[in-house]
Design an enzyme around this catalytic site. Structure first.
Site, PDB file in Angstrom:
ATOM      1  N   GLY A 121       0.805  -1.209   0.000  1.00 53.80           N
ATOM      2  CA  GLY A 121       0.000   0.000   0.000  1.00 53.80           C
ATOM      3  C   GLY A 121       0.842   1.265   0.000  1.00 53.80           C
ATOM      4  N   LYS A 166       9.914   1.856  -0.013  1.00 53.76           N
ATOM      5  CA  LYS A 166       8.848   2.044   0.982  1.00 53.76           C
ATOM      6  C   LYS A 166       8.572   3.534   1.085  1.00 53.76           C
ATOM      7  CE  LYS A 166       7.880   0.361   5.652  1.00 53.76           C
ATOM      8  NZ  LYS A 166       8.454  -0.532   6.664  1.00 53.76           N
ATOM      9  N   GLY A 180       0.012   6.204   1.275  1.00 53.37           N
ATOM     10  CA  GLY A 180       1.093   5.609   0.499  1.00 53.37           C
ATOM     11  C   GLY A 180       2.463   6.200   0.782  1.00 53.37           C
ATOM     12  N   ARG A 226      15.216  -0.633  -0.055  1.00 52.50           N
ATOM     13  CA  ARG A 226      15.734  -1.767   0.707  1.00 52.50           C
ATOM     14  C   ARG A 226      15.885  -2.980  -0.200  1.00 52.50           C
ATOM     15  NH1 ARG A 226      10.361  -3.092   4.441  1.00 52.50           N
ATOM     16  NH2 ARG A 226       9.045  -3.751   2.728  1.00 52.50           N
ATOM     17  N   ARG A 229       5.981 -13.611   1.131  1.00 52.67           N
ATOM     18  CA  ARG A 229       5.668 -13.771   2.548  1.00 52.67           C
ATOM     19  C   ARG A 229       4.667 -14.895   2.751  1.00 52.67           C
ATOM     20  NH1 ARG A 229       5.235  -7.751   3.239  1.00 52.67           N
ATOM     21  NH2 ARG A 229       6.209  -7.089   1.321  1.00 52.67           N
ATOM     22  N   ASP A 233       1.864 -11.228   7.169  1.00 50.18           N
ATOM     23  CA  ASP A 233       2.360 -10.480   6.006  1.00 50.18           C
ATOM     24  C   ASP A 233       3.771  -9.974   6.249  1.00 50.18           C
ATOM     25  OD1 ASP A 233       0.685  -8.929   7.893  1.00 50.18           O
ATOM     26  OD2 ASP A 233       1.429  -7.213   6.778  1.00 50.18           O
ATOM     27  N   ASN A 234       4.253 -10.115   7.472  1.00 49.26           N
ATOM     28  CA  ASN A 234       5.625  -9.696   7.773  1.00 49.26           C
ATOM     29  C   ASN A 234       6.533 -10.881   8.068  1.00 49.26           C
ATOM     30  OD1 ASN A 234       4.910  -7.022   7.463  1.00 49.26           O
ATOM     31  ND2 ASN A 234       4.519  -6.687   9.629  1.00 49.26           N
TER      32      ASN A 234
HETATM   33  P1  AMP Z   1       2.955  -2.982   7.916  1.00 45.01           P
HETATM   34  O1  AMP Z   1       2.324  -2.949   9.268  1.00 45.01           O
HETATM   35  O2  AMP Z   1       3.949  -1.899   7.701  1.00 45.01           O
HETATM   36  O3  AMP Z   1       3.504  -4.307   7.576  1.00 45.01           O
HETATM   37  O4  AMP Z   1       1.758  -2.664   6.881  1.00 45.01           O
HETATM   38  C1  AMP Z   1       0.543  -3.380   6.852  1.00 45.01           C
HETATM   39  C2  AMP Z   1      -0.277  -3.001   5.637  1.00 45.01           C
HETATM   40  O5  AMP Z   1      -0.693  -1.618   5.701  1.00 45.01           O
HETATM   41  C3  AMP Z   1       0.455  -3.128   4.319  1.00 45.01           C
HETATM   42  O6  AMP Z   1      -0.456  -3.588   3.361  1.00 45.01           O
HETATM   43  C4  AMP Z   1       0.907  -1.723   4.019  1.00 45.01           C
HETATM   44  O7  AMP Z   1       1.119  -1.515   2.648  1.00 45.01           O
HETATM   45  C5  AMP Z   1      -0.277  -0.914   4.536  1.00 45.01           C
HETATM   46  N1  AMP Z   1       0.098   0.471   4.900  1.00 45.01           N
HETATM   47  C6  AMP Z   1       0.793   0.865   5.985  1.00 45.01           C
HETATM   48  N2  AMP Z   1       0.970   2.197   5.968  1.00 45.01           N
HETATM   49  C7  AMP Z   1       0.381   2.676   4.848  1.00 45.01           C
HETATM   50  C8  AMP Z   1       0.213   3.991   4.251  1.00 45.01           C
HETATM   51  N3  AMP Z   1       0.719   5.092   4.818  1.00 45.01           N
HETATM   52  N4  AMP Z   1      -0.461   4.066   3.088  1.00 45.01           N
HETATM   53  C9  AMP Z   1      -0.962   2.979   2.506  1.00 45.01           C
HETATM   54  N5  AMP Z   1      -0.848   1.730   2.998  1.00 45.01           N
HETATM   55  C10 AMP Z   1      -0.181   1.562   4.159  1.00 45.01           C
HETATM   56 MG    MG Z   2       4.385  -5.337   6.211  1.00 47.99          MG
END
Ligand code: AMP
Ligand code: MG
Length: 494
Positions: free
Chosen positions: A95, A116, A129, A179, A186, A255-256
Site C-alpha cells: 500500500g 517504501k 502511500g 531496501r 511472505r 504479512d511480515n
Molecule cells: P505494515 O504494518 O507496515 O507491515 O503494513 C501493513 C499493511 O498496511 C500493508 O499492506 C501496508 O502496505 C499498509 N500500509 C501501511 N501504511 C500505509 C500507508 N501510509 N499508506 C498505505 N498503505 C499503508
Molecule cells: Mg508489512
C-alpha cells in the site's frame, strides 16, 4: 505517473512479474517534488551493480524514490493477505511500497530492490502511500545493525527525502527507503492465493518460491512438504538469532513473515535494554501478542497458517495432508531450541554441547530477570570474569546468587581445553559491544528531523558497522539509556 527511464547499470530480470500474474499490479511511484539522496549504501549498491559513478545524484534520488524506472525494469506492487494481530485480512498488499526492480547481482544472486513510501497504489486503502523520515531512518539503521550482528535481514540501500510535507500527528518530512531482500514473498503471499481457492495458482507460487529459494528440493515429489520444512528451519534460525541479540520485532503478522527467512518491516521494533521476557514496545500491541519471549511461538503460529495454505498441494486428501504437516510443525519448537542453544552456548563461550547447558543458560537468564540486568552489557562483560573483572558481577543486585552461578559456569568451562584468551576472543565475537540502543536511535532521528542534521545518524551507523569491536572514544554508544529516557514506546511509523 511518469515513465522516465534511467540507465541504472542494473541487471534486471523480472521473474516475479513474468511468472506470477495475479499476484501484483504494475505500478510506478510518485514523482517526488524534490528528491534528495540522504544516504546511499555504496558497498551494497556496488554488490547490486548499480552504476553509482555514472549517475548524477539527482537521477539516483529520482530512481530510488520511485518516480523514475530503471531501464528494463517493470515496477509493481505485490498483492498479499495476512493475519494482523490474529485477524485475517484477505487483501493487504503493497500500500506504500513498490518492487522497483528484481536484479541479478554481481555474484549472480537474485535480489529485490524495494521502495517504501513511494506513493499510493491500488492496495493503499485509506492510507496515503507515504512514509516519513524518522521511521525510514530507523529501518535503515536497524536493518544494517542486524545485518552486522549476523541476523538475516533486508538491507538498507538508500534513504531519499522527497521534499514533501506529510501529515501525521504533526507535519513531517516525507522520505522513501530503498531496501534489498532475497525476495518479498511472505506467508501472506500464499494466504492471498489460498484465500481465493486457486490451487493452480498456489502450485505456481510454490514452485516459483522453491526454484528461487530452495532449488535443491525442486525435483522432489514431496517438494511442497519439503518447502514447509525448509521455511520452518529458516524461521527457527531467525528466531534464535533475534532472541540471542535481544530483538523484539513488534509486528509478526503473517504479512511480515518472509519465506526467505529474512527479518522484514522494521516498524515498532526495538532492542531490549534490561532483560525482560515480557518486553513489548509497540503502542498497538496491547495484548502483548508479540512480546520478546513469545516470538518463537508466534513464528510457529504464522508457520501454521503457512502450512494450512499448502495442504491442497501436499495431498488431495486433506486428512492425509494434515497428518504429513503436523509432525513438521510439532518439530518447530525443538528446531528452534537447537538453534537457540547454538547461539546461547556461543554467548557463554562454550564450544561443546552438554545436556545440562540449557539449565546453566536458563539459570543465568532467571538471575538477569530478577535483577533487571542489561542484556547486552551482561553478555559482553561475561568474558571479563575469566580474567578477574568484576563488571559482570556488579550488574547484579544479588551478588551471592550470581557468584554461585559463576562457579557452575567455571566448572563447565573447565571441560573444554581452550585457553582463556582464545575463549575471550570467541565470546567477544558473538556478544556485541554496540547495538542500536533505543535512546541512541531516537537521538539521531530527532537531530535529522528537527535540525536536518544527519551527522549523528552517520556516526551511529559507523559505530554499528562493527558491533563486536571495542573502539576508543565510543563509550557513550555502549552505555544504557539514562534514567530520564524512561520506558520506551514505539509506534507503527508510516
Ligand atoms: P505494515 O504494518 O507496515 O507491515 O503494513 C501493513 C499493511 O498496511 C500493508 O499492506 C501496508 O502496505 C499498509 N500500509 C501501511 N501504511 C500505509 C500507508 N501510509 N499508506 C498505505 N498503505 C499503508
Ligand atoms: Mg508489512
Amino acid at each position: 505517473m511518469t515513465d522516465k527511464v534511467i540507465d541504472s547499470g542494473l541487471n534486471i530480470d523480472s521473474s516475479y512479474a513474468r511468472e506470477l500474474e495475479g499476484l501484483y499490479v504494475s505500478f510506478q511511484g510518485d514523482l517526488a517534488p524534490k528528491p534528495e539522496l540522504i544516504k546511499l549504501n555504496h558497498a551494497l549498491a556496488d554488490e547490486l551493480g548499480l552504476a553509482v559513478e555514472q549517475l548524477e545524484e539527482t537521477k539516483l534520488a529520482a530512481l530510488l524514490s520511485g518516480g523514475n524506472v530503471p531501464v528494463g525494469g517493470a515496477p509493481l506492487a505485490q498483492a498479499y493477505a495476512g493475519h494482523q494481530f490474529g485477524g485475517f485480512s484477505p487483501q493487504l498488499g503493497d500500500g506504500r511500497a513498490l518492487l522497483l526492480a528484481e536484479v541479478i547481482d554481481k555474484k549472480s544472486a537474485r535480489r529485490d530492490i524495494h521502495l517504501k513510501g513511494s506513493g499510493r497504489t491500488i492496495f493503499s486503502r485509506g492510507g496515503d502511500g507515504k512514509a516519513v523520515l524518522g521511521p525510514i531512518l530507523r529501518e535503515y539503521l536497524l536493518a544494517e545493525a542486524m545485518h552486522r550482528l549476523g541476523v538475516p535481514t533486508t538491507r538498507g540501500l538508500a534513504v531519499v527525502t522527497t521534499g514533501e510535507t506529510i501529515m501525521r500527528s504533526q507535519p513531517l518530512p516525507g522520505a522513501v527507503l530503498a531496501r534489498v531482500a532475497k525476495s518479498h514473498i511472505r506467508v501472506g503471499s500464499f494466504q492471498f492465493v489460498a484465500a481465493r481457492g486457486d490451487t493452480k495458482k498456489l502450485a505456481i507460487l510454490a514452485d516459483y518460491t522453491i526454484a528461487r529459494h530452495f532449488p535443491s528440493i525442486q525435483q522432489a515429489d514431496d517438494r511442497y512438504l519439503k518447502l514447509l520444512i525448509q521455511v520452518c528451519e529458516r524461521q527457527a534460525f531467525l528466531m534464535a538469532k533475534w532472541m540471542s541479540v535481544g530483538f523484539v520485532h513488534g509486528v509478526m503478522n503473517t504479512d511480515n513473515i518472509t519465506i526467505s527467512g529474512e527479518t522484514i518491516d522494521y516498524g515498532p521494533c526495538a532492542f531490549l535494554d534490561v532483560f525482560d521476557p515480557s518486553a513489548v514496545f509497540s503502542s498497538i500491541d496491547t495484548h502483548m501478542r508479540y512480546a520478546y519471549a513469545k516470538q518463537p511461538s508466534m513464528a510457529l503460529w504464522g508457520l501454521t497458517r503457512f502450512a494450512e495454505t499448502l495442504l491442497p498441494l501436499i495431498d488431495r486428501d486433506e486428512k492425509c495432508a494434515i497428518e504429513l504437516v503436523a509432525p513438521v510443525l510439532n518439530d518447530f519448537e525443538q528446531a528452534y531450541q537447537r538453534q537457540w542453544l547454538i547461539c546461547m552456548r556461543a554467548k557463554l563461550g562454550l564450544q561443546t554441547a552438554q545436556s545440562d547447558d540449557v539449565t546453566l543458560i536458563n539459570d543465568l537468564l532467571t538471575l538477569m530477570v530478577n535483577d533487571e540486568v542489561d542484556f547486552t552489557h551482561l553478555f559482553r562483560a561475561l568474558s571479563g570474569l575469566l580474567v578477574g573483572s568484576e563488571t559482570a558481577l556488579n550488574l547484579f543486585a544479588n551478588k551471592a546468587a550470581f557468584k554461585q552461578w559463576q562457579v557452575l559456569w567455571m566448572e563447565r568451562l573447565a571441560d573444554e581445553p581452550i585457553t582463556i584468551d582464545e575463549r575471550a576472543v570467541l565470546m567477544r565475537n558473538v556478544n556485541p559491544m554496540y547495538i542500536p540502543r533505543n535512546h541512541l536511535v531516537e537521538e539521531v532521528i530527532s537531530a535529522a528531523e528537527q535540525q536536518g542534521d544527519f551527522k549523528p545518524f552517520e556516526k551511529l551507523l559507523e559505530v554499528l558497522d562493527k558491533p563486536f569491536t571495542k573502539r576508543e572514544g565510543l563509550n557513550r554508544f555502549a552505555q544504557a539509556a539514562p534514567e530520564s529516557f524512561g520506558a520506551y514506546e514505539t509506534f507503527c511509523g508510516t
